[in-house]
Design a protein around this motif. Structure first.
Motif, mmCIF file in Angstrom:
data_model
loop_
_atom_site.group_PDB
_atom_site.id
_atom_site.type_symbol
_atom_site.label_atom_id
_atom_site.label_comp_id
_atom_site.label_asym_id
_atom_site.label_seq_id
_atom_site.Cartn_x
_atom_site.Cartn_y
_atom_site.Cartn_z
ATOM 1 N N PRO A 149 -0.109 13.203 7.821
ATOM 2 C CA PRO A 149 -1.320 12.679 7.167
ATOM 3 C C PRO A 149 -2.065 13.740 6.351
ATOM 4 C CG PRO A 149 -1.259 11.987 9.459
ATOM 5 C CD PRO A 149 -0.131 12.945 9.264
ATOM 6 N N LEU A 150 -2.183 14.948 6.895
ATOM 7 C CA LEU A 150 -2.868 16.009 6.145
ATOM 8 C C LEU A 150 -2.132 16.326 4.848
ATOM 9 C CD1 LEU A 150 -3.882 18.428 9.034
ATOM 10 C CD2 LEU A 150 -5.422 17.059 7.605
ATOM 11 N N LEU A 151 -0.811 16.435 4.933
ATOM 12 C CA LEU A 151 -0.004 16.707 3.749
ATOM 13 C C LEU A 151 -0.158 15.595 2.716
ATOM 14 C CD1 LEU A 151 2.202 18.479 2.382
ATOM 15 C CD2 LEU A 151 3.883 17.037 3.543
ATOM 16 N N MET A 152 -0.203 14.365 3.178
ATOM 17 C CA MET A 152 -0.304 13.237 2.247
ATOM 18 C C MET A 152 -1.675 13.183 1.568
ATOM 19 S SD MET A 152 2.626 11.778 2.009
ATOM 20 C CE MET A 152 3.278 13.426 2.125
ATOM 21 N N PRO A 188 4.788 -2.201 7.205
ATOM 22 C CA PRO A 188 4.329 -2.033 5.828
ATOM 23 C C PRO A 188 4.172 -0.578 5.392
ATOM 24 C CG PRO A 188 3.044 -3.723 6.935
ATOM 25 C CD PRO A 188 3.913 -3.097 7.973
ATOM 26 N N HIS A 189 3.675 0.290 6.266
ATOM 27 C CA HIS A 189 3.448 1.684 5.879
ATOM 28 C C HIS A 189 4.770 2.365 5.505
ATOM 29 C CE1 HIS A 189 0.919 5.271 5.644
ATOM 30 N NE2 HIS A 189 1.921 5.943 6.198
ATOM 31 N N LEU A 190 5.788 2.189 6.296
ATOM 32 C CA LEU A 190 7.091 2.791 6.006
ATOM 33 C C LEU A 190 7.728 2.144 4.774
ATOM 34 C CD1 LEU A 190 9.514 4.606 6.613
ATOM 35 C CD2 LEU A 190 10.324 2.853 8.201
ATOM 36 N N LEU A 191 7.693 0.829 4.689
ATOM 37 C CA LEU A 191 8.335 0.144 3.564
ATOM 38 C C LEU A 191 7.674 0.492 2.230
ATOM 39 C CD1 LEU A 191 8.977 -3.311 5.260
ATOM 40 C CD2 LEU A 191 10.615 -1.448 4.866
ATOM 41 N N MET A 235 0.181 5.150 -7.744
ATOM 42 C CA MET A 235 -1.154 5.590 -7.307
ATOM 43 C C MET A 235 -1.880 4.479 -6.537
ATOM 44 S SD MET A 235 -1.689 8.753 -7.897
ATOM 45 C CE MET A 235 -3.458 8.928 -7.760
ATOM 46 N N THR A 236 -1.724 3.242 -6.975
ATOM 47 C CA THR A 236 -2.340 2.119 -6.261
ATOM 48 C C THR A 236 -1.769 2.008 -4.852
ATOM 49 O OG1 THR A 236 -2.670 0.957 -8.360
ATOM 50 C CG2 THR A 236 -2.773 -0.366 -6.342
ATOM 51 N N LEU A 237 -0.452 2.105 -4.748
ATOM 52 C CA LEU A 237 0.185 2.057 -3.428
ATOM 53 C C LEU A 237 -0.223 3.259 -2.584
ATOM 54 C CD1 LEU A 237 3.770 0.822 -4.365
ATOM 55 C CD2 LEU A 237 1.945 -0.483 -3.255
ATOM 56 N N PHE A 238 -0.361 4.416 -3.233
ATOM 57 C CA PHE A 238 -0.747 5.632 -2.514
ATOM 58 C C PHE A 238 -2.142 5.470 -1.908
ATOM 59 C CE2 PHE A 238 0.426 10.408 -3.003
ATOM 60 C CZ PHE A 238 0.213 10.613 -1.648
ATOM 61 N N VAL A 290 -5.252 4.412 3.366
ATOM 62 C CA VAL A 290 -6.005 3.572 4.294
ATOM 63 C C VAL A 290 -5.138 3.194 5.497
ATOM 64 C CG1 VAL A 290 -7.156 1.331 4.580
ATOM 65 C CG2 VAL A 290 -7.550 2.694 2.509
ATOM 66 N N SER A 291 -3.930 2.714 5.241
ATOM 67 C CA SER A 291 -3.074 2.291 6.356
ATOM 68 C C SER A 291 -2.665 3.497 7.210
ATOM 69 C CB SER A 291 -1.842 1.535 5.855
ATOM 70 O OG SER A 291 -0.960 2.379 5.152
ATOM 71 N N GLY A 292 -2.505 4.655 6.588
ATOM 72 C CA GLY A 292 -2.175 5.866 7.346
ATOM 73 C C GLY A 292 -3.304 6.271 8.279
#
Length: 158
Positions: free
Chosen positions: A18-21, A94-97, A135-138, A143-145
């Motif tokens: 999460p920090l890296l992302m 969903p997060h992985l996909l 960027m939208t998905l990111f 949020v999901s992360g």
């Protein structure tokens, strides 16, 4: 299969991804900013272009875009690895996909670079569309992360 990790290390590994992302989201935003400035440089009047060229926005956009590509792929693999190490399985949701889709999008966007360097306007527009979708998905992933991080933090100790 794997030697058991000390529990504090296994728990701490949950937060590297999460920090890296979050850092990567900032880098991706900066790469987008550089891309916008590169377009501004390309489309500026001759007088304005002289000043904008000094910023080397296209070169910096290319470099930061390459960094975002590499870290996004490593972040996906790292997140999957930590999940598997700590849980013995992946949680296909969903997060992985969406993360897998993001890697595909950024790879396709990067693959358009040679066409864009040759001046192909359609490739440039597709590149921008792919990256705006990315960027939208990111942002959704952020949020999901954080929801996943919250579940990890509030889960009863095993």
């Amino acid at each position: 299969m794997f030697a058991a990790l000390p529990s504090s290390l296994a728990f701490g590994l949950n937060f590297v991804h999460p920090l890296l992302m979050w850092v990567l989201l900032g880098l991706a935003g900066y790469a987008m900013f550089l891309g916008i400035k590169a377009k501004k440089t390309r489309t500026a009047t001759a007088e304005d272009r002289k000043e904008l060229i000094k910023g080397q926005f296209a070169k910096r956009h290319y470099l930061f875009g390459s960094l975002v590509l590499a870290v996004l792929v490593l972040g996906l693999v790292g997140g999957m690895a930590v999940t598997y190490i700590n849980n013995g399985k992946l949680f296909v949701g969903p997060h992985l996909l969406v993360a897998l889709a993001m890697v595909c999008l950024i790879a396709m966007a990067a693959a358009l670079s040679p066409l864009m360097q040759a001046g192909n306007l359609i490739a440039r527009k597709v590149h921008v569309g792919l990256n705006m979708t990315l960027m939208t998905l990111f942002l959704w992933q952020a949020v999901s992360g954080m929801q996943i991080v919250n579940k990890i933090l509030t889960a009863p100790a095993a």
